[in-house]
Structures are given as C-alpha cells and as structure tokens.
Motif scaffolding. Structure first.
Motif, PDB file in Angstrom:
ATOM      1  N   ILE A  95     -33.769 -83.982  11.711  1.00  0.00           N
ATOM      2  CA  ILE A  95     -34.071 -85.174  12.503  1.00  0.00           C
ATOM      3  C   ILE A  95     -32.807 -85.693  13.178  1.00  0.00           C
ATOM      4  CG2 ILE A  95     -34.968 -87.539  12.463  1.00  0.00           C
ATOM      5  CD1 ILE A  95     -36.630 -86.661   9.958  1.00  0.00           C
ATOM      6  N   GLY A  96     -31.702 -85.729  12.441  1.00  0.00           N
ATOM      7  CA  GLY A  96     -30.437 -86.181  13.015  1.00  0.00           C
ATOM      8  C   GLY A  96     -30.017 -85.341  14.202  1.00  0.00           C
ATOM      9  N   PHE A  97     -30.201 -84.036  14.087  1.00  0.00           N
ATOM     10  CA  PHE A  97     -29.885 -83.129  15.200  1.00  0.00           C
ATOM     11  C   PHE A  97     -30.773 -83.456  16.401  1.00  0.00           C
ATOM     12  CE2 PHE A  97     -30.644 -79.133  17.500  1.00  0.00           C
ATOM     13  CZ  PHE A  97     -29.352 -78.833  17.893  1.00  0.00           C
ATOM     14  N   LYS A  98     -32.076 -83.633  16.159  1.00  0.00           N
ATOM     15  CA  LYS A  98     -33.014 -83.946  17.246  1.00  0.00           C
ATOM     16  C   LYS A  98     -32.695 -85.299  17.887  1.00  0.00           C
ATOM     17  CE  LYS A  98     -35.825 -80.379  16.657  1.00  0.00           C
ATOM     18  NZ  LYS A  98     -36.244 -79.413  17.617  1.00  0.00           N
ATOM     19  N   CYS A  99     -32.174 -86.233  17.085  1.00  0.00           N
ATOM     20  CA  CYS A  99     -31.824 -87.566  17.595  1.00  0.00           C
ATOM     21  C   CYS A  99     -30.417 -87.617  18.187  1.00  0.00           C
ATOM     22  CB  CYS A  99     -31.959 -88.605  16.476  1.00  0.00           C
ATOM     23  SG  CYS A  99     -33.656 -88.889  15.940  1.00  0.00           S
ATOM     24  N   LYS A 100     -29.701 -86.494  18.131  1.00  0.00           N
ATOM     25  CA  LYS A 100     -28.365 -86.369  18.727  1.00  0.00           C
ATOM     26  C   LYS A 100     -27.366 -87.389  18.173  1.00  0.00           C
ATOM     27  CE  LYS A 100     -29.945 -84.190  22.847  1.00  0.00           C
ATOM     28  NZ  LYS A 100     -30.905 -84.151  23.778  1.00  0.00           N
ATOM     29  N   ILE A 101     -27.363 -87.529  16.843  1.00  0.00           N
ATOM     30  CA  ILE A 101     -26.402 -88.436  16.226  1.00  0.00           C
ATOM     31  C   ILE A 101     -25.044 -87.754  16.120  1.00  0.00           C
ATOM     32  CG2 ILE A 101     -28.179 -89.758  15.016  1.00  0.00           C
ATOM     33  CD1 ILE A 101     -27.428 -88.277  12.428  1.00  0.00           C
ATOM     34  N   SER A 102     -24.002 -88.544  15.929  1.00  0.00           N
ATOM     35  CA  SER A 102     -22.638 -88.017  15.833  1.00  0.00           C
ATOM     36  C   SER A 102     -22.425 -87.286  14.500  1.00  0.00           C
ATOM     37  CB  SER A 102     -21.627 -89.163  15.941  1.00  0.00           C
ATOM     38  OG  SER A 102     -21.665 -89.954  14.761  1.00  0.00           O
ATOM     39  N   ASP A 103     -21.331 -86.570  14.415  1.00  0.00           N
ATOM     40  CA  ASP A 103     -20.999 -85.866  13.169  1.00  0.00           C
ATOM     41  C   ASP A 103     -20.835 -86.853  12.015  1.00  0.00           C
ATOM     42  OD1 ASP A 103     -21.051 -83.471  14.551  1.00  0.00           O
ATOM     43  OD2 ASP A 103     -18.867 -83.266  14.680  1.00  0.00           O
ATOM     44  N   LEU A 104     -20.175 -87.975  12.265  1.00  0.00           N
ATOM     45  CA  LEU A 104     -19.999 -88.986  11.220  1.00  0.00           C
ATOM     46  C   LEU A 104     -21.351 -89.550  10.788  1.00  0.00           C
ATOM     47  CD1 LEU A 104     -18.317 -90.799   9.385  1.00  0.00           C
ATOM     48  CD2 LEU A 104     -18.071 -92.385  11.327  1.00  0.00           C
ATOM     49  N   GLU A 105     -22.206 -89.839  11.739  1.00  0.00           N
ATOM     50  CA  GLU A 105     -23.534 -90.349  11.397  1.00  0.00           C
ATOM     51  C   GLU A 105     -24.321 -89.321  10.595  1.00  0.00           C
ATOM     52  OE1 GLU A 105     -24.478 -93.393  15.081  1.00  0.00           O
ATOM     53  OE2 GLU A 105     -24.572 -91.220  15.458  1.00  0.00           O
ATOM     54  N   MET A 106     -24.153 -88.047  10.915  1.00  0.00           N
ATOM     55  CA  MET A 106     -24.831 -86.987  10.160  1.00  0.00           C
ATOM     56  C   MET A 106     -24.353 -86.987   8.710  1.00  0.00           C
ATOM     57  SD  MET A 106     -27.166 -84.624  10.428  1.00  0.00           S
ATOM     58  CE  MET A 106     -27.299 -83.972  12.098  1.00  0.00           C
ATOM     59  N   VAL A 107     -23.053 -87.147   8.511  1.00  0.00           N
ATOM     60  CA  VAL A 107     -22.522 -87.191   7.142  1.00  0.00           C
ATOM     61  C   VAL A 107     -23.101 -88.406   6.400  1.00  0.00           C
ATOM     62  CG1 VAL A 107     -20.421 -87.468   5.749  1.00  0.00           C
ATOM     63  CG2 VAL A 107     -20.427 -85.911   7.709  1.00  0.00           C
ATOM     64  N   ILE A 108     -23.250 -89.517   7.081  1.00  0.00           N
ATOM     65  CA  ILE A 108     -23.811 -90.726   6.459  1.00  0.00           C
ATOM     66  C   ILE A 108     -25.237 -90.464   5.980  1.00  0.00           C
ATOM     67  CG2 ILE A 108     -24.624 -93.086   6.935  1.00  0.00           C
ATOM     68  CD1 ILE A 108     -22.066 -93.337   8.762  1.00  0.00           C
ATOM     69  N   VAL A 109     -26.100 -89.942   6.842  1.00  0.00           N
ATOM     70  CA  VAL A 109     -27.498 -89.742   6.431  1.00  0.00           C
ATOM     71  C   VAL A 109     -27.623 -88.615   5.412  1.00  0.00           C
ATOM     72  CG1 VAL A 109     -28.584 -90.804   8.453  1.00  0.00           C
ATOM     73  CG2 VAL A 109     -28.103 -88.342   8.475  1.00  0.00           C
ATOM     74  N   GLN A 110     -26.789 -87.597   5.524  1.00  0.00           N
ATOM     75  CA  GLN A 110     -26.842 -86.524   4.529  1.00  0.00           C
ATOM     76  C   GLN A 110     -26.388 -87.035   3.159  1.00  0.00           C
ATOM     77  OE1 GLN A 110     -24.434 -83.606   6.592  1.00  0.00           O
ATOM     78  NE2 GLN A 110     -26.238 -82.460   7.262  1.00  0.00           N
ATOM     79  N   THR A 111     -25.347 -87.844   3.135  1.00  0.00           N
ATOM     80  CA  THR A 111     -24.880 -88.410   1.863  1.00  0.00           C
ATOM     81  C   THR A 111     -25.949 -89.329   1.275  1.00  0.00           C
ATOM     82  OG1 THR A 111     -22.585 -88.266   2.648  1.00  0.00           O
ATOM     83  CG2 THR A 111     -23.016 -89.699   0.749  1.00  0.00           C
ATOM     84  N   ALA A 112     -26.543 -90.150   2.113  1.00  0.00           N
ATOM     85  CA  ALA A 112     -27.624 -91.025   1.637  1.00  0.00           C
ATOM     86  C   ALA A 112     -28.776 -90.199   1.071  1.00  0.00           C
ATOM     87  CB  ALA A 112     -28.116 -91.926   2.770  1.00  0.00           C
ATOM     88  N   ALA A 113     -29.100 -89.101   1.729  1.00  0.00           N
ATOM     89  CA  ALA A 113     -30.191 -88.248   1.252  1.00  0.00           C
ATOM     90  C   ALA A 113     -29.872 -87.654  -0.121  1.00  0.00           C
ATOM     91  CB  ALA A 113     -30.468 -87.140   2.265  1.00  0.00           C
ATOM     92  N   TRP A 114     -28.624 -87.240  -0.318  1.00  0.00           N
ATOM     93  CA  TRP A 114     -28.256 -86.677  -1.626  1.00  0.00           C
ATOM     94  C   TRP A 114     -28.393 -87.710  -2.741  1.00  0.00           C
ATOM     95  CZ3 TRP A 114     -28.420 -81.889  -2.798  1.00  0.00           C
ATOM     96  CH2 TRP A 114     -28.083 -80.897  -1.881  1.00  0.00           C
ATOM     97  N   PHE A 115     -28.112 -88.958  -2.431  1.00  0.00           N
ATOM     98  CA  PHE A 115     -28.132 -90.005  -3.464  1.00  0.00           C
ATOM     99  C   PHE A 115     -29.457 -90.762  -3.562  1.00  0.00           C
ATOM    100  CE2 PHE A 115     -23.473 -89.695  -3.198  1.00  0.00           C
ATOM    101  CZ  PHE A 115     -23.136 -89.801  -4.539  1.00  0.00           C
ATOM    102  N   HIS A 116     -30.353 -90.663  -2.593  1.00  0.00           N
ATOM    103  CA  HIS A 116     -31.464 -91.610  -2.468  1.00  0.00           C
ATOM    104  C   HIS A 116     -32.397 -91.683  -3.672  1.00  0.00           C
ATOM    105  CE1 HIS A 116     -34.179 -88.304  -1.353  1.00  0.00           C
ATOM    106  NE2 HIS A 116     -35.165 -89.168  -1.384  1.00  0.00           N
ATOM    107  N   ASP A 117     -32.518 -90.632  -4.447  1.00  0.00           N
ATOM    108  CA  ASP A 117     -33.414 -90.662  -5.606  1.00  0.00           C
ATOM    109  C   ASP A 117     -32.697 -90.485  -6.936  1.00  0.00           C
ATOM    110  OD1 ASP A 117     -35.789 -91.232  -4.290  1.00  0.00           O
ATOM    111  OD2 ASP A 117     -36.429 -89.144  -4.129  1.00  0.00           O
ATOM    112  N   THR A 118     -31.382 -90.581  -6.951  1.00  0.00           N
ATOM    113  CA  THR A 118     -30.639 -90.417  -8.209  1.00  0.00           C
ATOM    114  C   THR A 118     -31.018 -91.492  -9.228  1.00  0.00           C
ATOM    115  OG1 THR A 118     -28.769 -91.649  -7.270  1.00  0.00           O
ATOM    116  CG2 THR A 118     -28.659 -89.226  -7.178  1.00  0.00           C
ATOM    117  N   GLY A 119     -31.472 -92.623  -8.765  1.00  0.00           N
ATOM    118  CA  GLY A 119     -31.844 -93.718  -9.655  1.00  0.00           C
ATOM    119  C   GLY A 119     -33.016 -93.413 -10.564  1.00  0.00           C
ATOM    120  N   TYR A 120     -33.770 -92.361 -10.249  1.00  0.00           N
ATOM    121  CA  TYR A 120     -34.867 -91.960 -11.139  1.00  0.00           C
ATOM    122  C   TYR A 120     -34.351 -91.579 -12.526  1.00  0.00           C
ATOM    123  CZ  TYR A 120     -38.640 -91.929  -7.676  1.00  0.00           C
ATOM    124  OH  TYR A 120     -39.590 -92.280  -6.758  1.00  0.00           O
ATOM    125  N   CYS A 121     -33.068 -91.299 -12.636  1.00  0.00           N
ATOM    126  CA  CYS A 121     -32.480 -90.995 -13.947  1.00  0.00           C
ATOM    127  C   CYS A 121     -32.586 -92.194 -14.892  1.00  0.00           C
ATOM    128  CB  CYS A 121     -31.015 -90.603 -13.799  1.00  0.00           C
ATOM    129  SG  CYS A 121     -30.760 -89.051 -12.938  1.00  0.00           S
TER     130      CYS A 121
END
Length: 169
Positions: free
Chosen positions: A19-45
């Motif tokens: 989605i980020g690629f399709k929305c043409k976000i910057s490299d930094l923005e891509m790192v932000i959403v990818q990092t958020a994705a890695w962490f988004h469900d860790t709280g289920y622990c």
C-alpha cells in the motif's frame, strides 16, 4: 493464537509495503509504517482486549532503548493507535496501517482467515458461533468496514466485494 500470530504480522508488514508503494510514500514513511506493522499486535502477549495499548507500550520502550527520534516514535505509535476499532486514522500513514491490518478482508483466501479468527475467538474469548452466526458476523463486518487509502477504496474494495458476494451465496 490462530489468527493474530507471526504470520498475520508478516502479512500486515507486506501489506503496508504494498500500500505504501502504491501511495508513493517516502522511504522514511515506509520505515515508519513497516515498524508500526511489526509492533501493532505485540500487545497480545499481555492482553487480548485492548492489546493496542500494550503494543504501543512495547514499541515505545523498544524505540526509546534504541534512541529513536521523538517524531519518528510518535508517528509509529500513532499508526498503532489508529488500528483500534473503530478505526479513525488521521494521516496517510495511519490510513495505510489501518488498510493493511484489514487487507485480509480483500484476500482470495478470506474464508481461511475468517476460520482462523473464529478458532481464536473460541479458544481465547470462549465465543462460539454456529456456521450461520459466523457467516452473518463476517458479512456484517465486510459490509460495515471501510478502507481509507485510494488504493484501499479501489483495489482492495473490489476484492472485498467479491468476498461479500461469496458470503451471500
């Protein structure tokens, strides 16, 4: 966890990337959403209901330990926060995160995802559904859900409509 597991997390990371690629976000923005994705469900622990707050805490702790910039951290935490239901993203990055978290609603293999979630709710929440109840629950979810990005409103929505049609049969 039958649904909210490493496979789901990897799926969401791939989805934010697409989605980020399709929305043409910057490299930094891509790192932000990818990092958020890695962490988004860790709280289920720590908790099933309200897991997002725990996920935010885990991400914040890690990002502080690696001396991440405050604005970078805040953007990541805001993306995780945006995944709370009902979703109400305020920025494009939050929209990407929300669409990625619900990407499976548009997947050709949606019935398998739904069955894994059904098994998880049975196991974790002690919620049991008849096939008819589960079908209605899924149909209502797909009908009520809205994608936020332009990509989601076009590409994903089209595939989600096919899943709605499948459930109506």
């Amino acid at each position: 966890m039958h649904f909210h597991n490493l496979s789901h997390t990897q799926y969401v990371v791939n989805a934010v990337t697409e989605i980020g690629f399709k929305c043409k976000i910057s490299d930094l923005e891509m790192v932000i959403v990818q990092t958020a994705a890695w962490f988004h469900d860790t709280g289920y622990c720590y908790a099933y209901l309200g897991h997002e707050d725990n996920s935010i805490g885990i991400a914040a702790t890690f990002l502080k330990q690696v001396d991440a910039a405050a604005s970078f951290t805040n953007d990541i935490l805001a993306c995780i926060e945006a995944t709370k239901m009902p979703q109400a993203p305020q920025t494009l990055l939050q929209q990407i995160m929300c669409d990625a978290d619900m990407f499976h609603l548009a997947d050709d293999d949606y019935p398998a995802y739904a069955e894994r979630l059904r098994s998880e709710w049975d196991l974790v929440l002690n919620q049991r559904y008849t096939d008819e109840q589960w079908g209605k629950t899924n149909l209502n979810m797909l009908i009520q859900h809205k994608y936020f990005t332009d990509f989601g409103k076009t590409e994903l929505q089209e595939h989600k409509l096919a899943n709605i049609d499948m459930l109506l049969r």
